[in-house]
Design a protein around this motif. Sequence first.
Motif, mmCIF file in Angstrom:
data_model
loop_
_atom_site.group_PDB
_atom_site.id
_atom_site.type_symbol
_atom_site.label_atom_id
_atom_site.label_comp_id
_atom_site.label_asym_id
_atom_site.label_seq_id
_atom_site.Cartn_x
_atom_site.Cartn_y
_atom_site.Cartn_z
ATOM 1 N N LEU A 203 -12.358 -37.085 -6.915
ATOM 2 C CA LEU A 203 -12.524 -37.645 -8.255
ATOM 3 C C LEU A 203 -11.222 -38.186 -8.831
ATOM 4 N N GLN A 204 -10.213 -38.313 -7.989
ATOM 5 C CA GLN A 204 -8.962 -38.928 -8.421
ATOM 6 C C GLN A 204 -9.163 -40.415 -8.716
ATOM 7 N N GLN A 205 -8.300 -40.920 -9.566
ATOM 8 C CA GLN A 205 -8.170 -42.363 -9.780
ATOM 9 C C GLN A 205 -6.702 -42.696 -9.533
ATOM 10 N N PRO A 206 -6.370 -42.941 -8.267
ATOM 11 C CA PRO A 206 -4.964 -43.082 -7.880
ATOM 12 C C PRO A 206 -4.352 -44.409 -8.315
ATOM 13 N N ASN A 207 -3.021 -44.437 -8.272
ATOM 14 C CA ASN A 207 -2.255 -45.675 -8.478
ATOM 15 C C ASN A 207 -2.541 -46.333 -9.818
ATOM 16 N N GLN A 208 -2.592 -45.510 -10.860
ATOM 17 C CA GLN A 208 -2.759 -46.057 -12.199
ATOM 18 C C GLN A 208 -1.483 -46.771 -12.642
ATOM 19 N N ALA A 209 -1.600 -47.638 -13.641
ATOM 20 C CA ALA A 209 -0.460 -48.433 -14.085
ATOM 21 C C ALA A 209 0.693 -47.561 -14.571
ATOM 22 N N SER A 210 0.373 -46.371 -15.076
ATOM 23 C CA SER A 210 1.403 -45.464 -15.577
ATOM 24 C C SER A 210 2.188 -44.787 -14.459
ATOM 25 N N GLY A 211 1.660 -44.870 -13.223
ATOM 26 C CA GLY A 211 2.287 -44.151 -12.121
ATOM 27 C C GLY A 211 1.841 -42.707 -12.041
ATOM 28 N N VAL A 212 0.901 -42.306 -12.871
ATOM 29 C CA VAL A 212 0.341 -40.952 -12.868
ATOM 30 C C VAL A 212 -1.141 -41.033 -12.515
ATOM 31 N N THR A 213 -1.553 -40.295 -11.506
ATOM 32 C CA THR A 213 -2.934 -40.341 -11.046
ATOM 33 C C THR A 213 -3.903 -39.857 -12.124
ATOM 34 N N GLY A 214 -5.004 -40.592 -12.284
ATOM 35 C CA GLY A 214 -6.042 -40.186 -13.215
ATOM 36 C C GLY A 214 -7.142 -39.425 -12.490
ATOM 37 N N GLY A 215 -8.233 -39.152 -13.210
ATOM 38 C CA GLY A 215 -9.320 -38.416 -12.582
ATOM 39 C C GLY A 215 -10.561 -38.382 -13.448
ATOM 40 N N GLN A 216 -11.653 -37.839 -12.874
ATOM 41 C CA GLN A 216 -12.933 -37.720 -13.567
ATOM 42 C C GLN A 216 -13.470 -36.295 -13.419
ATOM 43 N N PRO A 217 -12.813 -35.316 -14.011
ATOM 44 C CA PRO A 217 -13.224 -33.917 -13.818
ATOM 45 C C PRO A 217 -14.626 -33.618 -14.318
ATOM 46 N N ALA A 218 -15.174 -34.444 -15.203
ATOM 47 C CA ALA A 218 -16.532 -34.212 -15.692
ATOM 48 C C ALA A 218 -17.562 -34.300 -14.576
ATOM 49 N N LEU A 219 -17.183 -34.903 -13.433
ATOM 50 C CA LEU A 219 -18.117 -35.061 -12.327
ATOM 51 C C LEU A 219 -17.927 -34.014 -11.225
ATOM 52 N N ILE A 220 -17.079 -33.016 -11.464
ATOM 53 C CA ILE A 220 -16.836 -31.989 -10.453
ATOM 54 C C ILE A 220 -18.136 -31.309 -10.031
ATOM 55 N N GLU A 221 -18.942 -30.922 -10.986
ATOM 56 C CA GLU A 221 -20.189 -30.224 -10.651
ATOM 57 C C GLU A 221 -21.136 -31.126 -9.876
ATOM 58 N N THR A 222 -21.194 -32.396 -10.227
ATOM 59 C CA THR A 222 -22.071 -33.342 -9.540
ATOM 60 C C THR A 222 -21.710 -33.459 -8.074
ATOM 61 N N ILE A 223 -20.422 -33.661 -7.776
ATOM 62 C CA ILE A 223 -19.977 -33.810 -6.390
ATOM 63 C C ILE A 223 -20.181 -32.510 -5.619
ATOM 64 N N ALA A 224 -19.881 -31.378 -6.260
ATOM 65 C CA ALA A 224 -20.017 -30.086 -5.580
ATOM 66 C C ALA A 224 -21.471 -29.782 -5.239
ATOM 67 N N LYS A 225 -22.370 -30.023 -6.167
ATOM 68 C CA LYS A 225 -23.795 -29.767 -5.906
ATOM 69 C C LYS A 225 -24.310 -30.636 -4.767
ATOM 70 N N ALA A 226 -23.939 -31.905 -4.787
ATOM 71 C CA ALA A 226 -24.400 -32.810 -3.734
ATOM 72 C C ALA A 226 -23.866 -32.381 -2.376
ATOM 73 N N ALA A 227 -22.609 -31.940 -2.330
ATOM 74 C CA ALA A 227 -22.014 -31.505 -1.058
ATOM 75 C C ALA A 227 -22.739 -30.297 -0.481
ATOM 76 N N ILE A 228 -23.040 -29.320 -1.332
ATOM 77 C CA ILE A 228 -23.781 -28.143 -0.877
ATOM 78 C C ILE A 228 -25.172 -28.549 -0.406
ATOM 79 N N ALA A 229 -25.784 -29.472 -1.118
ATOM 80 C CA ALA A 229 -27.144 -29.887 -0.785
ATOM 81 C C ALA A 229 -27.240 -30.550 0.578
ATOM 82 N N VAL A 230 -26.177 -31.250 1.004
ATOM 83 C CA VAL A 230 -26.221 -31.924 2.305
ATOM 84 C C VAL A 230 -25.598 -31.082 3.421
ATOM 85 N N GLY A 231 -25.232 -29.831 3.111
ATOM 86 C CA GLY A 231 -24.829 -28.926 4.181
ATOM 87 C C GLY A 231 -23.363 -28.637 4.339
ATOM 88 N N ALA A 232 -22.542 -28.899 3.325
ATOM 89 C CA ALA A 232 -21.118 -28.551 3.428
ATOM 90 C C ALA A 232 -20.968 -27.055 3.657
#
Length: 286
Positions: A203-232
């Motif tokens: 969920l990183q947003q790398p190479n931002q104009a500020s030189g500091v990586t951004g992100g989308q932590p609000a989607l952590i649960e979404t990605i984690a649930k999907a990963a478990i669902a497909v067999g991680a």
Amino acid sequence: MLASLAKALPHFRNTNSGQFFLMAGPCVIEGEDMALRIAERIKHITDKLQIPYIFKGSYRKANRSRLDSFTGIGDETALRILQKVGREIGVPTVTDIHESDEAARAAEYVDVLQIPAFLCRQTDLLVAAAKTGKVVNIKKGQFLNGEAMRWAMDKVNGAGNPNVILTDRGNSFGYSDLVVDFRNLPTMRQFGVPVVMDVTHSLQQPNQASGVTGGQPALIETIAKAAIAVGADGLFIETHPTPATALSDGANMLPLDQLEALLQRLTRVREAVRPAGDIDPHGLNA
């Protein structure tokens, strides 16, 4: 699937929960007290939920956008903290290495050596990690599909080490974003090794104009649930008591006080997708 990992990591041998395992901790070791407090809290949570746990912390951050970005508190100091976490909290530990000559040194302090995604094709680095005899966690490059990771795995196996974990962390999408292709997890799982989803780095947003990586932590649960669902087999989650004050990657980390509730929900997803009668799908007691 995890029988070889159970043999390589004695802490895992008595686990019979059928749950995914967790690699979690701060992005970088900021100090001893912080590392021990985070590890102790996560260990308490994972013990309650019967989730096998590996503490994660980078002893040095070599891949930074800006020259003035924080890289660490000193290699020896951070490695000794990782060793202390392992001994006092009673969990395996993992840290990343970036140069071949780091492998043997880091292996003296931790149980798992992690190969960063950008470096997953570096033959000398993979072989050096393999020769330590430690478990080697190879992150899939943002520029590769899951099928291509068989060659990285083969380099470690060919150097005499069967203990490999493969971790997905998304693919480059445009210039400053990542996207997760969940086909990569079952593809890599076909190689017969444990497969992990690195939820927070995906969920990183790398190479931002500020030189500091951004992100989308609000989607952590979404990605984690999907990963478990497909067999991680496992999840990788960076967490910190106060991500806003973290010295590295705070923009995509999970607040530590949100971890327990998230893991509770994820264990229910795991239970829902587990085949009937599958008591120990990971072979942790093999």
